[in-house]
Design an enzyme around this catalytic site. Sequence first.
Site, PDB file in Angstrom:
ATOM      1  N   LYS A  12       0.848  -0.982  -0.211  1.00 45.07           N
ATOM      2  CA  LYS A  12      -0.035   0.239  -0.347  1.00 45.07           C
ATOM      3  C   LYS A  12       0.874   0.957  -0.227  1.00 45.07           C
ATOM      4  CE  LYS A  12      -3.944  -2.000   1.236  1.00 45.07           C
ATOM      5  NZ  LYS A  12      -3.968  -3.355   2.048  1.00 45.07           N
TER       6      LYS A  12
HETATM    7  C1  LIG Z   1      -4.920  -4.656   1.337  1.00 47.50           C
HETATM    8  C2  LIG Z   1      -4.294  -5.283   1.230  1.00 47.50           C
HETATM    9  C3  LIG Z   1      -4.306  -6.748   0.157  1.00 47.50           C
HETATM   10  C4  LIG Z   1      -5.753  -6.679   0.153  1.00 47.50           C
HETATM   11  O1  LIG Z   1      -4.802  -5.332  -1.404  1.00 47.50           O
HETATM   12  P1  LIG Z   1      -6.829  -5.144  -2.320  1.00 47.50           P
HETATM   13  O2  LIG Z   1      -6.303  -4.179  -2.882  1.00 47.50           O
HETATM   14  O3  LIG Z   1      -8.034  -4.715  -1.033  1.00 47.50           O
HETATM   15  O4  LIG Z   1      -7.073  -6.291  -2.790  1.00 47.50           O
HETATM   16  C5  LIG Z   1      -3.609  -7.807   0.165  1.00 47.50           C
HETATM   17  N1  LIG Z   1      -2.843  -7.897   0.943  1.00 47.50           N
HETATM   18  C6  LIG Z   1      -2.121  -7.208   1.884  1.00 47.50           C
HETATM   19  C7  LIG Z   1      -0.944  -7.275   2.834  1.00 47.50           C
HETATM   20  C8  LIG Z   1      -2.711  -5.876   2.011  1.00 47.50           C
HETATM   21  O5  LIG Z   1      -2.506  -4.841   2.822  1.00 47.50           O
END
Ligand SMILES: *Cc1c(COP(=O)(O)O)cnc(C)c1O
Length: 432
Positions: A107
């Site tokens: 993210k």
């Molecule tokens: C947010 C997140 C996901 C999922 O990603 P999306 O874009 O919401 O599908 C998977 N793994 C981790 C570690 C995350 O922080």
Amino acid sequence: MKYRSTLRRSPEVSLREAVIRGSAPDGGLYLPVEMPHLKNDFLERLPSLAFPEIALEVGALFAGEEIPPQVLEKISTGAFNFPVPLVALGERLHILELFHGPTLAFKDFGARYMARLMEYFVQETGHELTVIVATSGDTGSAVAHAFLGVSGIRVVILYPAGRVSSAQEKQLTTLGQNITALEVAGSFDDCQRMAKQALVDPAINEKLTLTSANSINIARLIPQSFYYFAAVAQLGVSKSLPVFSVPSGNFGNLTGGLLAKRIGLGVGQFIAATNANDVVPEFLRSGNLIPRASRHTLSNAMDVGNPSNFARIVDLYDNDLQAIRKDIWGCSFSDEETLRVMHDVKERHGYVLDPHTAVGVLGWKSFAKQNQNATQGIVLATAHPAKFAEVVSRATGLHPEMPERLAAFLDRPKKSIPFSNQFSELQEFLLR
Ligand SMILES: *Cc1c(COP(=O)(O)O)cnc(C)c1O
């Protein structure tokens, strides 16, 4: 570059307006009116490009004339100042490590790019901005870090009490300055509902310029297309097209891949790998999306019962289920399977997976079993194993070493405001 709502009941807007608004006034999500396309020679040059260079070229397609090239270059080099390695695990499987940013999860890509874009737009207009974000853990910390100290922007984070790991909570709640964390007695879905309601609340919007930093914001989605190119750049020439396995919750990560494909990247298949929160794999089977309350699992950043980017996926395919099925293959896995694959991969390859990436590996394994001609699997590794140390040690008996930048937070005092899951309390707080 013009953006439109998935519901098509709002006016077309500039990138600036799409980013500042977060979601469209009609409740839809923004997508480009016309999908841009890469220059012919881009894919030939791709293997020689560094990540910020990929980000600059792909990002420019989505920005159009709105952002001067030198500004976009500064945004790209500033946001992506960490490595994005592709690691081989056996002959057919590669892991794209997206966890080398400051908060150890993928993210950081979206949050750091969005923060810099918003900073540029806010400087242009001079209006103070309040960013609201609901998080199941990783979004909040990535957003908080990305915006820390950015002038003209205040960040309000809602997170579900007792449902994020202690390391995640520390990353969310210890920063101070322009970052406020609200600890909500409820689930992630409650937090998301409250944030969404705030964004369309007339009283709040009269007083504040409010925007969302959730994966619904197009400024987070665009950079999530960049690393699909970076993976292919490192993979080199191959006979078959790459298959991307994406551990998914709100499906922003996977939708970034769909954008990459739409603008010209060759992709064999996307695997939508989920934990027990399997509404999208279920949709791919039955054709019906049936949202439900999220279930608590070991891969908690994917505990989402009503994925916010689903509207974009069906829109990109004009609601054509067969076309969606052609590109996206769904599967879901239990916590037991997750623990087992973490153990097995550690034993066989000496590689430590976090529980989210483990779901992605399960997705690839399951797909590869049925598709022997798929020779290039790329699993997106979404978090560093040290971020989920308790699960890692349960699965492997190993205590992953904590990177310095995470350890630094654990000793700091938590500063959060206890909150109910009632929207009225949030409204009052924001209007105060
Ligand atoms: C947010 C997140 C996901 C999922 O990603 P999306 O874009 O919401 O599908 C998977 N793994 C981790 C570690 C995350 O922080």
